[in-house]
Design a protein around this motif. Structure first.
Motif, PDB file in Angstrom:
ATOM      1  N   MET A  82       0.832  -1.206   0.000  1.00 20.63           N
ATOM      2  CA  MET A  82       0.000   0.000   0.000  1.00 20.63           C
ATOM      3  C   MET A  82       0.866   1.256   0.000  1.00 20.63           C
ATOM      4  O   MET A  82       0.582   2.211  -0.714  1.00 20.63           O
ATOM      5  CB  MET A  82      -0.913   0.006   1.233  1.00 20.63           C
ATOM      6  CG  MET A  82      -2.062  -0.972   1.193  1.00 20.63           C
ATOM      7  SD  MET A  82      -3.117  -0.836   2.669  1.00 20.63           S
ATOM      8  CE  MET A  82      -3.852   0.773   2.441  1.00 20.63           C
ATOM      9  N   LEU A  83       1.917   1.235   0.806  1.00 16.88           N
ATOM     10  CA  LEU A  83       2.801   2.399   0.887  1.00 16.88           C
ATOM     11  C   LEU A  83       3.524   2.634  -0.427  1.00 16.88           C
ATOM     12  O   LEU A  83       3.565   3.756  -0.940  1.00 16.88           O
ATOM     13  CB  LEU A  83       3.806   2.194   2.023  1.00 16.88           C
ATOM     14  CG  LEU A  83       4.820   3.326   2.222  1.00 16.88           C
ATOM     15  CD1 LEU A  83       4.119   4.619   2.624  1.00 16.88           C
ATOM     16  CD2 LEU A  83       5.868   2.934   3.263  1.00 16.88           C
ATOM     17  N   LEU A  84       4.093   1.572  -0.996  1.00 20.38           N
ATOM     18  CA  LEU A  84       4.845   1.707  -2.244  1.00 20.38           C
ATOM     19  C   LEU A  84       3.953   2.169  -3.397  1.00 20.38           C
ATOM     20  O   LEU A  84       4.410   2.865  -4.308  1.00 20.38           O
ATOM     21  CB  LEU A  84       5.507   0.371  -2.599  1.00 20.38           C
ATOM     22  CG  LEU A  84       6.638  -0.074  -1.666  1.00 20.38           C
ATOM     23  CD1 LEU A  84       7.066  -1.500  -1.989  1.00 20.38           C
ATOM     24  CD2 LEU A  84       7.824   0.871  -1.748  1.00 20.38           C
ATOM     25  N   ALA A  85       2.673   1.783  -3.347  1.00 24.80           N
ATOM     26  CA  ALA A  85       1.733   2.174  -4.396  1.00 24.80           C
ATOM     27  C   ALA A  85       1.172   3.581  -4.174  1.00 24.80           C
ATOM     28  O   ALA A  85       0.407   4.079  -5.007  1.00 24.80           O
ATOM     29  CB  ALA A  85       0.584   1.168  -4.470  1.00 24.80           C
ATOM     30  N   GLY A  86       1.526   4.213  -3.058  1.00 24.11           N
ATOM     31  CA  GLY A  86       1.049   5.558  -2.782  1.00 24.11           C
ATOM     32  C   GLY A  86      -0.387   5.629  -2.306  1.00 24.11           C
ATOM     33  O   GLY A  86      -1.007   6.694  -2.333  1.00 24.11           O
ATOM     34  N   ARG A  87      -0.912   4.501  -1.834  1.00 17.66           N
ATOM     35  CA  ARG A  87      -2.303   4.484  -1.371  1.00 17.66           C
ATOM     36  C   ARG A  87      -2.450   5.013   0.051  1.00 17.66           C
ATOM     37  O   ARG A  87      -3.563   5.302   0.499  1.00 17.66           O
ATOM     38  CB  ARG A  87      -2.862   3.068  -1.483  1.00 17.66           C
ATOM     39  CG  ARG A  87      -3.040   2.618  -2.939  1.00 17.66           C
ATOM     40  CD  ARG A  87      -3.175   1.121  -3.056  1.00 17.66           C
ATOM     41  NE  ARG A  87      -4.199   0.575  -2.196  1.00 17.66           N
ATOM     42  CZ  ARG A  87      -4.236  -0.703  -1.816  1.00 17.66           C
ATOM     43  NH1 ARG A  87      -3.292  -1.537  -2.211  1.00 17.66           N
ATOM     44  NH2 ARG A  87      -5.202  -1.135  -1.035  1.00 17.66           N
ATOM     45  N   VAL A  88      -1.343   5.099   0.785  1.00 15.14           N
ATOM     46  CA  VAL A  88      -1.313   5.722   2.102  1.00 15.14           C
ATOM     47  C   VAL A  88      -0.048   6.578   2.187  1.00 15.14           C
ATOM     48  O   VAL A  88       0.898   6.376   1.421  1.00 15.14           O
ATOM     49  CB  VAL A  88      -1.332   4.687   3.254  1.00 15.14           C
ATOM     50  CG1 VAL A  88      -2.670   3.997   3.355  1.00 15.14           C
ATOM     51  CG2 VAL A  88      -0.213   3.675   3.089  1.00 15.14           C
ATOM     52  N   ASP A  89      -0.050   7.513   3.120  1.00 15.32           N
ATOM     53  CA  ASP A  89       1.107   8.394   3.283  1.00 15.32           C
ATOM     54  C   ASP A  89       2.148   7.843   4.250  1.00 15.32           C
ATOM     55  O   ASP A  89       3.336   8.149   4.128  1.00 15.32           O
ATOM     56  CB  ASP A  89       0.647   9.769   3.775  1.00 15.32           C
ATOM     57  CG  ASP A  89      -0.305  10.434   2.810  1.00 15.32           C
ATOM     58  OD1 ASP A  89       0.056  10.568   1.626  1.00 15.32           O
ATOM     59  OD2 ASP A  89      -1.413  10.823   3.230  1.00 15.32           O
ATOM     60  N   ALA A  90       1.689   7.066   5.218  1.00 12.45           N
ATOM     61  CA  ALA A  90       2.599   6.511   6.215  1.00 12.45           C
ATOM     62  C   ALA A  90       1.976   5.250   6.799  1.00 12.45           C
ATOM     63  O   ALA A  90       0.746   5.163   6.931  1.00 12.45           O
ATOM     64  CB  ALA A  90       2.859   7.525   7.328  1.00 12.45           C
ATOM     65  N   VAL A  91       2.820   4.292   7.141  1.00 13.14           N
ATOM     66  CA  VAL A  91       2.339   3.069   7.780  1.00 13.14           C
ATOM     67  C   VAL A  91       3.099   2.856   9.083  1.00 13.14           C
ATOM     68  O   VAL A  91       4.269   3.219   9.211  1.00 13.14           O
ATOM     69  CB  VAL A  91       2.488   1.836   6.866  1.00 13.14           C
ATOM     70  CG1 VAL A  91       1.683   2.021   5.587  1.00 13.14           C
ATOM     71  CG2 VAL A  91       3.953   1.540   6.538  1.00 13.14           C
ATOM     72  N   LEU A  92       2.406   2.263  10.052  1.00 13.60           N
ATOM     73  CA  LEU A  92       2.999   1.970  11.351  1.00 13.60           C
ATOM     74  C   LEU A  92       3.165   0.467  11.460  1.00 13.60           C
ATOM     75  O   LEU A  92       2.195  -0.286  11.297  1.00 13.60           O
ATOM     76  CB  LEU A  92       2.102   2.501  12.471  1.00 13.60           C
ATOM     77  CG  LEU A  92       2.674   2.492  13.887  1.00 13.60           C
ATOM     78  CD1 LEU A  92       3.945   3.337  13.978  1.00 13.60           C
ATOM     79  CD2 LEU A  92       1.624   2.991  14.883  1.00 13.60           C
ATOM     80  N   ALA A  93       4.410   0.026  11.733  1.00 17.11           N
ATOM     81  CA  ALA A  93       4.701  -1.405  11.707  1.00 17.11           C
ATOM     82  C   ALA A  93       5.763  -1.771  12.734  1.00 17.11           C
ATOM     83  O   ALA A  93       6.483  -0.907  13.253  1.00 17.11           O
ATOM     84  CB  ALA A  93       5.158  -1.823  10.303  1.00 17.11           C
ATOM     85  N   ASN A  94       5.848  -3.055  12.995  1.00 18.59           N
ATOM     86  CA  ASN A  94       6.905  -3.606  13.836  1.00 18.59           C
ATOM     87  C   ASN A  94       8.224  -3.524  13.085  1.00 18.59           C
ATOM     88  O   ASN A  94       8.324  -3.947  11.935  1.00 18.59           O
ATOM     89  CB  ASN A  94       6.537  -5.065  14.149  1.00 18.59           C
ATOM     90  CG  ASN A  94       7.560  -5.789  14.975  1.00 18.59           C
ATOM     91  OD1 ASN A  94       8.736  -5.843  14.617  1.00 18.59           O
ATOM     92  ND2 ASN A  94       7.121  -6.395  16.059  1.00 18.59           N
ATOM     93  N   ASN A  95       9.246  -2.988  13.741  1.00 14.77           N
ATOM     94  CA  ASN A  95      10.523  -2.770  13.051  1.00 14.77           C
ATOM     95  C   ASN A  95      11.165  -4.055  12.548  1.00 14.77           C
ATOM     96  O   ASN A  95      11.678  -4.119  11.425  1.00 14.77           O
ATOM     97  CB  ASN A  95      11.490  -2.015  13.964  1.00 14.77           C
ATOM     98  CG  ASN A  95      11.879  -2.799  15.214  1.00 14.77           C
ATOM     99  OD1 ASN A  95      11.014  -3.351  15.913  1.00 14.77           O
ATOM    100  ND2 ASN A  95      13.152  -2.840  15.529  1.00 14.77           N
ATOM    101  N   LEU A  96      11.171  -5.115  13.373  1.00 17.71           N
ATOM    102  CA  LEU A  96      11.816  -6.357  12.957  1.00 17.71           C
ATOM    103  C   LEU A  96      11.084  -7.012  11.794  1.00 17.71           C
ATOM    104  O   LEU A  96      11.706  -7.573  10.887  1.00 17.71           O
ATOM    105  CB  LEU A  96      11.908  -7.336  14.130  1.00 17.71           C
ATOM    106  CG  LEU A  96      12.819  -6.954  15.290  1.00 17.71           C
ATOM    107  CD1 LEU A  96      12.851  -8.078  16.330  1.00 17.71           C
ATOM    108  CD2 LEU A  96      14.234  -6.645  14.814  1.00 17.71           C
ATOM    109  N   VAL A  97       9.762  -6.928  11.826  1.00 17.76           N
ATOM    110  CA  VAL A  97       8.974  -7.519  10.740  1.00 17.76           C
ATOM    111  C   VAL A  97       9.233  -6.783   9.431  1.00 17.76           C
ATOM    112  O   VAL A  97       9.486  -7.396   8.385  1.00 17.76           O
ATOM    113  CB  VAL A  97       7.475  -7.496  11.084  1.00 17.76           C
ATOM    114  CG1 VAL A  97       6.647  -8.019   9.910  1.00 17.76           C
ATOM    115  CG2 VAL A  97       7.196  -8.313  12.337  1.00 17.76           C
TER     116      VAL A  97
END
Length: 229
Positions: free
Chosen positions: A152-167
């Motif tokens: 989603m992020l790479l496609a520009g469908r969202v501006d920012a994503v929140l994720a687990n760093n290790l994952v």
């Protein structure tokens, strides 16, 4: 009808999801990862039989909430989970981290941008609940997992994503897209096993024994070089 929680001598039924490096399906078909090894080690140490069922994350939690399983992992604390289950000692670390495209100049950590930036985590994640409770503008249809979140992020469908760093770092290693992304640390959110309160009521002393076994298991995993203590 929901299954009763495991009796004191019965197998402990745990649910989890495919989330490398915490747990994922290996080339030989086995399920392994840093959280899986710590949990398995602790249960072996207290001589409890167990089963691990791999499910979509939202369903993994509902299985425990509805009485079909005794615990789920690896999970960070939130009040909704606290209503029906109790968190164990920390089994693994995580850092909630924002990921943005390199040319995105706004920061989601700035309160002024919470409504102007479209954000997301994945379905069933504590992070998704946190985003909504803290006034962020979120997508109506969060993706199923971190891989789809990155898409989603790479496609520009969202501006920012929140994720687990290790994952996310594990995904970067296989996708080779690190040069397109920048990141901002949000907060540390350690991971535990959430055991059903019904299960714990039927198994007095279990959580204390499990928690006592976890540090040695975490130390052993850290010594293997897979995680930091």
């Amino acid at each position: 009808m929901p299954r009763p929680s495991a009796a004191e001598t019965g197998p402990v039924i745990l649910t989890t999801h495919d989330l490398p490096p915490y747990g994922s399906v290996q080339a030989d078909g086995s399920f392994d990862g840093i959280a899986v090894r710590v949990v398995s080690c602790a249960l072996h140490a207290i001589d409890r039989a167990f089963e691990i069922h791999v499910l979509p994350w939202k369903r993994a939690q509902l299985e425990v909430q509805n009485g079909y399983a005794d615990g789920f992992f690896a999970a960070s604390q939130n009040v909704r989970r606290d209503a029906y289950a109790t968190a164990s000692a920390i089994i693994a670390r995580q850092t909630w981290t924002w990921y943005l495209l390199k040319d995105q100049i706004l920061s989601p950590k700035d309160p002024a941008n919470r409504l102007s930036m479209l954000t997301s985590s994945f379905l069933g994640a504590n992070m998704q609940t946190w985003l909504r409770r803290n006034g962020y503008r979120t997508t109506d249809f969060p993706p199923r997992d971190t891989n789809a979140l990155l898409e989603m992020l790479l496609a520009g469908r969202v501006d920012a994503v929140l994720a687990n760093n290790l994952v996310m770092e594990s995904i970067f290693d296989t996708r080779g897209v690190l040069s397109e992304i920048r990141s901002e640390v949000q907060q540390d959110k350690p991971l535990s096993v959430y055991f059903s309160n019904d299960f714990l009521q039927l198994n007095p002393g279990f959580l204390a024994e499990f928690d006592a076994a976890v540090p040695d298991c975490r130390d052993a995993e850290a010594a293997s070089g897979a995680i930091n203590s």
